[in-house]
Design a protein around this motif. Structure first.
Motif, mmCIF file in Angstrom:
data_model
loop_
_atom_site.group_PDB
_atom_site.id
_atom_site.type_symbol
_atom_site.label_atom_id
_atom_site.label_comp_id
_atom_site.label_asym_id
_atom_site.label_seq_id
_atom_site.Cartn_x
_atom_site.Cartn_y
_atom_site.Cartn_z
ATOM 1 N N SER A 3 -17.729 14.945 1.898
ATOM 2 C CA SER A 3 -16.772 14.093 2.593
ATOM 3 C C SER A 3 -17.075 14.090 4.087
ATOM 4 C CB SER A 3 -15.350 14.590 2.352
ATOM 5 O OG SER A 3 -14.440 13.800 3.076
ATOM 6 N N THR A 4 -17.644 12.975 4.566
ATOM 7 C CA THR A 4 -17.955 12.848 5.990
ATOM 8 C C THR A 4 -17.156 11.730 6.639
ATOM 9 O OG1 THR A 4 -19.743 11.278 5.601
ATOM 10 C CG2 THR A 4 -20.334 13.621 5.632
ATOM 11 N N GLY A 5 -16.498 10.932 5.824
ATOM 12 C CA GLY A 5 -15.794 9.776 6.353
ATOM 13 C C GLY A 5 -16.701 8.561 6.484
ATOM 14 N N LEU A 6 -17.967 8.740 6.165
ATOM 15 C CA LEU A 6 -18.942 7.643 6.216
ATOM 16 C C LEU A 6 -19.591 7.506 4.845
ATOM 17 C CD1 LEU A 6 -20.695 8.578 9.575
ATOM 18 C CD2 LEU A 6 -19.053 6.746 9.227
ATOM 19 N N PRO A 7 -19.474 6.349 4.230
ATOM 20 C CA PRO A 7 -20.049 6.197 2.888
ATOM 21 C C PRO A 7 -21.568 6.371 2.860
ATOM 22 C CG PRO A 7 -19.166 4.098 3.686
ATOM 23 C CD PRO A 7 -18.807 5.144 4.693
ATOM 24 N N GLU A 8 -22.225 6.126 3.988
ATOM 25 C CA GLU A 8 -23.679 6.270 4.049
ATOM 26 C C GLU A 8 -24.112 7.731 4.017
ATOM 27 O OE1 GLU A 8 -21.844 4.589 6.229
ATOM 28 O OE2 GLU A 8 -22.425 2.503 5.986
ATOM 29 N N LEU A 9 -23.201 8.628 4.330
ATOM 30 C CA LEU A 9 -23.496 10.063 4.348
ATOM 31 C C LEU A 9 -22.703 10.746 3.247
ATOM 32 C CD1 LEU A 9 -23.340 10.738 8.198
ATOM 33 C CD2 LEU A 9 -25.366 10.377 6.794
ATOM 34 N N SER A 10 -23.183 10.603 2.045
ATOM 35 C CA SER A 10 -22.414 11.132 0.922
ATOM 36 C C SER A 10 -23.120 12.263 0.187
ATOM 37 C CB SER A 10 -22.092 10.008 -0.062
ATOM 38 O OG SER A 10 -23.292 9.426 -0.541
ATOM 39 N N GLN A 16 -29.391 15.746 5.615
ATOM 40 C CA GLN A 16 -30.670 16.310 6.045
ATOM 41 C C GLN A 16 -31.502 15.255 6.771
ATOM 42 O OE1 GLN A 16 -31.479 19.441 6.145
ATOM 43 N NE2 GLN A 16 -33.423 18.939 7.102
ATOM 44 N N PHE A 17 -31.491 14.030 6.265
ATOM 45 C CA PHE A 17 -32.202 12.940 6.932
ATOM 46 C C PHE A 17 -31.659 12.745 8.347
ATOM 47 C CE2 PHE A 17 -32.345 8.458 8.168
ATOM 48 C CZ PHE A 17 -33.716 8.253 8.178
ATOM 49 N N LEU A 18 -30.351 12.776 8.487
ATOM 50 C CA LEU A 18 -29.729 12.612 9.802
ATOM 51 C C LEU A 18 -30.113 13.759 10.735
ATOM 52 C CD1 LEU A 18 -27.841 10.861 11.489
ATOM 53 C CD2 LEU A 18 -25.938 12.223 10.623
ATOM 54 N N ARG A 19 -30.099 14.970 10.222
ATOM 55 C CA ARG A 19 -30.494 16.128 11.040
ATOM 56 C C ARG A 19 -31.935 15.988 11.533
ATOM 57 N NH1 ARG A 19 -28.086 19.181 6.597
ATOM 58 N NH2 ARG A 19 -25.971 19.711 7.216
ATOM 59 N N GLU A 20 -32.816 15.560 10.637
ATOM 60 C CA GLU A 20 -34.223 15.398 11.009
ATOM 61 C C GLU A 20 -34.401 14.252 12.001
ATOM 62 O OE1 GLU A 20 -36.310 14.949 7.314
ATOM 63 O OE2 GLU A 20 -35.876 17.009 6.699
ATOM 64 N N THR A 21 -33.691 13.160 11.786
ATOM 65 C CA THR A 21 -33.797 12.004 12.675
ATOM 66 C C THR A 21 -33.307 12.337 14.075
ATOM 67 O OG1 THR A 21 -33.511 10.510 10.800
ATOM 68 C CG2 THR A 21 -33.084 9.602 12.985
ATOM 69 N N LEU A 22 -32.254 13.118 14.149
ATOM 70 C CA LEU A 22 -31.690 13.493 15.449
ATOM 71 C C LEU A 22 -32.340 14.748 16.026
ATOM 72 C CD1 LEU A 22 -27.910 12.808 14.759
ATOM 73 C CD2 LEU A 22 -29.545 11.371 15.999
ATOM 74 N N VAL A 23 -33.369 15.238 15.372
ATOM 75 C CA VAL A 23 -34.123 16.440 15.760
ATOM 76 C C VAL A 23 -33.193 17.561 16.235
ATOM 77 C CG1 VAL A 23 -36.351 15.328 16.171
ATOM 78 C CG2 VAL A 23 -34.711 15.429 18.030
ATOM 79 N N MET A 24 -32.242 17.866 15.391
ATOM 80 C CA MET A 24 -31.237 18.863 15.743
ATOM 81 C C MET A 24 -31.795 20.278 15.803
ATOM 82 S SD MET A 24 -27.935 17.288 13.796
ATOM 83 C CE MET A 24 -26.796 18.416 14.574
ATOM 84 N N ASP A 25 -33.006 20.470 15.300
ATOM 85 C CA ASP A 25 -33.603 21.797 15.344
ATOM 86 C C ASP A 25 -34.312 22.071 16.672
ATOM 87 O OD1 ASP A 25 -35.448 19.802 14.602
ATOM 88 O OD2 ASP A 25 -36.816 21.290 13.768
#
Length: 62
Positions: A3-10, A16-25
């Protein structure tokens, strides 16, 4: 299902894709360098995108 409140992030895969795209590491400085390179790359290739849109619009209108 997550549950993220965004249907695209289910799913965990979506997150994980979002984390990689935003280079959170990366550190903030390294992330800034990464995004500056991405923006520079986009600016360098903008003529290609403009050309593709022109072809697309021309084909759509014919």
């Amino acid at each position: 299902m997550i549950s993220t409140g965004l249907p695209e992030l289910s799913s965990e895969k979506d997150l994980q894709f979002l984390r990689e795209t935003l280079v959170m590491d990366l550190s903030e400085d390294k992330a800034l360098e990464h995004f500056q390179r991405k923006f520079d790359e986009a600016l360098k290739n903008r003529w290609n995108t403009t050309f593709q849109w022109a072809i697309h619009n021309n084909n759509r209108n014919n």
